[in-house]
Write a protein that holds these residues in place. Structure first.
Motif, PDB file in Angstrom:
ATOM      1  N   GLU A  72      -0.201   2.719  26.055  1.00 40.60           N
ATOM      2  CA  GLU A  72      -1.371   3.516  25.720  1.00 40.60           C
ATOM      3  C   GLU A  72      -1.324   3.942  24.261  1.00 40.60           C
ATOM      4  N   MET A  73      -2.405   4.511  23.796  1.00 44.02           N
ATOM      5  CA  MET A  73      -2.497   4.966  22.418  1.00 44.02           C
ATOM      6  C   MET A  73      -1.407   5.988  22.088  1.00 44.02           C
ATOM      7  N   LEU A  74      -1.099   6.868  23.023  1.00 41.02           N
ATOM      8  CA  LEU A  74      -0.076   7.884  22.781  1.00 41.02           C
ATOM      9  C   LEU A  74       1.288   7.251  22.505  1.00 41.02           C
ATOM     10  N   ASP A  75       1.578   6.123  23.135  1.00 36.85           N
ATOM     11  CA  ASP A  75       2.838   5.429  22.857  1.00 36.85           C
ATOM     12  C   ASP A  75       2.911   5.000  21.389  1.00 36.85           C
ATOM     13  N   SER A  76       1.791   4.540  20.860  1.00 37.76           N
ATOM     14  CA  SER A  76       1.754   4.171  19.444  1.00 37.76           C
ATOM     15  C   SER A  76       1.917   5.394  18.549  1.00 37.76           C
ATOM     16  N   VAL A  77       1.333   6.527  18.949  1.00 37.24           N
ATOM     17  CA  VAL A  77       1.506   7.765  18.179  1.00 37.24           C
ATOM     18  C   VAL A  77       2.992   8.109  18.102  1.00 37.24           C
ATOM     19  N   LEU A  78       3.680   8.043  19.226  1.00 36.05           N
ATOM     20  CA  LEU A  78       5.105   8.380  19.253  1.00 36.05           C
ATOM     21  C   LEU A  78       5.927   7.394  18.422  1.00 36.05           C
ATOM     22  N   LEU A  79       5.596   6.098  18.479  1.00 38.49           N
ATOM     23  CA  LEU A  79       6.294   5.111  17.655  1.00 38.49           C
ATOM     24  C   LEU A  79       6.081   5.385  16.166  1.00 38.49           C
ATOM     25  N   GLY A  80       4.866   5.720  15.800  1.00 38.87           N
ATOM     26  CA  GLY A  80       4.575   6.046  14.410  1.00 38.87           C
ATOM     27  C   GLY A  80       5.309   7.298  13.959  1.00 38.87           C
ATOM     28  N   ALA A  81       5.343   8.304  14.817  1.00 45.03           N
ATOM     29  CA  ALA A  81       6.029   9.557  14.480  1.00 45.03           C
ATOM     30  C   ALA A  81       7.530   9.325  14.288  1.00 45.03           C
ATOM     31  N   GLU A  82       8.110   8.441  15.093  1.00 46.18           N
ATOM     32  CA  GLU A  82       9.540   8.128  14.950  1.00 46.18           C
ATOM     33  C   GLU A  82       9.856   7.491  13.600  1.00 46.18           C
TER      34      GLU A  82
ATOM     35  N   CYS B 159       0.805  -1.223   0.000  1.00 49.33           N
ATOM     36  CA  CYS B 159       0.000   0.000   0.000  1.00 49.33           C
ATOM     37  C   CYS B 159       0.838   1.273   0.000  1.00 49.33           C
ATOM     38  N   GLY B 160       2.146   1.144   0.059  1.00 47.16           N
ATOM     39  CA  GLY B 160       2.987   2.330   0.064  1.00 47.16           C
ATOM     40  C   GLY B 160       2.950   3.108   1.368  1.00 47.16           C
ATOM     41  N   VAL B 161       2.737   2.397   2.475  1.00 49.85           N
ATOM     42  CA  VAL B 161       2.725   3.047   3.786  1.00 49.85           C
ATOM     43  C   VAL B 161       3.954   2.617   4.588  1.00 49.85           C
ATOM     44  N   THR B 162       4.303   3.430   5.554  1.00 50.52           N
ATOM     45  CA  THR B 162       5.370   3.101   6.486  1.00 50.52           C
ATOM     46  C   THR B 162       4.760   2.304   7.630  1.00 50.52           C
ATOM     47  N   ILE B 163       5.426   1.254   8.057  1.00 49.10           N
ATOM     48  CA  ILE B 163       4.889   0.423   9.137  1.00 49.10           C
ATOM     49  C   ILE B 163       5.774   0.551  10.366  1.00 49.10           C
ATOM     50  N   ALA B 164       5.138   0.867  11.483  1.00 51.26           N
ATOM     51  CA  ALA B 164       5.815   0.915  12.784  1.00 51.26           C
ATOM     52  C   ALA B 164       5.231  -0.199  13.646  1.00 51.26           C
ATOM     53  N   SER B 165       6.014  -0.687  14.580  1.00 51.06           N
ATOM     54  CA  SER B 165       5.559  -1.785  15.420  1.00 51.06           C
ATOM     55  C   SER B 165       5.554  -1.405  16.893  1.00 51.06           C
ATOM     56  N   ASN B 166       4.420  -1.662  17.542  1.00 48.02           N
ATOM     57  CA  ASN B 166       4.319  -1.499  18.987  1.00 48.02           C
ATOM     58  C   ASN B 166       4.254  -2.903  19.584  1.00 48.02           C
ATOM     59  N   ARG B 167       5.426  -3.442  19.902  1.00 42.28           N
ATOM     60  CA  ARG B 167       5.501  -4.808  20.432  1.00 42.28           C
ATOM     61  C   ARG B 167       4.901  -4.921  21.835  1.00 42.28           C
ATOM     62  N   ASN B 168       4.761  -3.806  22.505  1.00 43.71           N
ATOM     63  CA  ASN B 168       4.203  -3.793  23.859  1.00 43.71           C
ATOM     64  C   ASN B 168       2.773  -3.273  23.877  1.00 43.71           C
ATOM     65  N   TYR B 169       2.019  -3.548  22.823  1.00 44.74           N
ATOM     66  CA  TYR B 169       0.667  -3.008  22.666  1.00 44.74           C
ATOM     67  C   TYR B 169      -0.245  -3.334  23.844  1.00 44.74           C
ATOM     68  N   ASN B 170      -0.012  -4.466  24.521  1.00 46.24           N
ATOM     69  CA  ASN B 170      -0.854  -4.857  25.664  1.00 46.24           C
ATOM     70  C   ASN B 170      -0.584  -4.023  26.906  1.00 46.24           C
ATOM     71  N   GLU B 171       0.580  -3.391  26.974  1.00 48.60           N
ATOM     72  CA  GLU B 171       0.991  -2.670  28.182  1.00 48.60           C
ATOM     73  C   GLU B 171       1.100  -1.165  27.985  1.00 48.60           C
TER      74      GLU B 171
END
Length: 143
Positions: A78-88, A64-76
């Motif tokens: 918050e949503m903001l952590d995923s935002v920061l991982l995506g921004a990085e 799809c031509g998107v950048t993929i980021a991984s939140n391996r700790n998704y169970n532990e």
């Protein structure tokens, strides 16, 4: 002005075993609806943050031509952590950032355009805006 988007697709659903972003509505997955919508806005780059059953989600969007980021700790985390991982992971040095949870596929191109045109900020996310601005230097708009 450059704009990036982050789609948050890392969370584990409580009501199903399948990743919620892959549930189909109108012939395509919620996640594909969102990717297509952001491409139509248009944004300069889209990052998708995966976590729960990430290999299935990655396979679904690999072309799809998107950048993929991984939140391996998704169970532990918050949503903001995923935002920061995506921004990085973003390669584009964006001035603005649109953030959308992957299970809200009915947000329209028109809505995103209005947010970008008016740069409407939601005060409830003031801390998130501040963290993203401090760490990455761009304004963050939660859709």
């Amino acid at each position: 002005m450059k704009t990036a988007a982050i789609i948050l697709a890392a969370g584990k659903p409580t009501d199903t075993r399948a990743p919620r972003p892959l549930i189909h509505i109108g012939g395509k997955s919620m996640l594909m609806h969102e990717i297509d919508m952001f491409k139509a806005v248009p944004v300069n780059e889209i990052a998708v943050v995966v976590g729960y059953r990430d290999s299935i989600v990655r396979t679904h969007i690999e072309n799809c031509g998107v950048t993929i980021a991984s939140n391996r700790n998704y169970n532990e985390t918050e949503m903001l952590d995923s935002v920061l991982l995506g921004a990085e992971k973003l390669k584009v040095r964006a001035d603005r950032l649109l953030v959308l949870p992957a299970d809200t596929p009915l947000v329209s191109e028109k809505t995103c355009g209005a947010l970008l045109d008016g740069e409407a900020f939601c005060q409830g996310y003031a801390k998130a805006f501040q963290l993203v601005m401090q760490n990455f230097g761009f304004r963050c708009l939660f859709v």
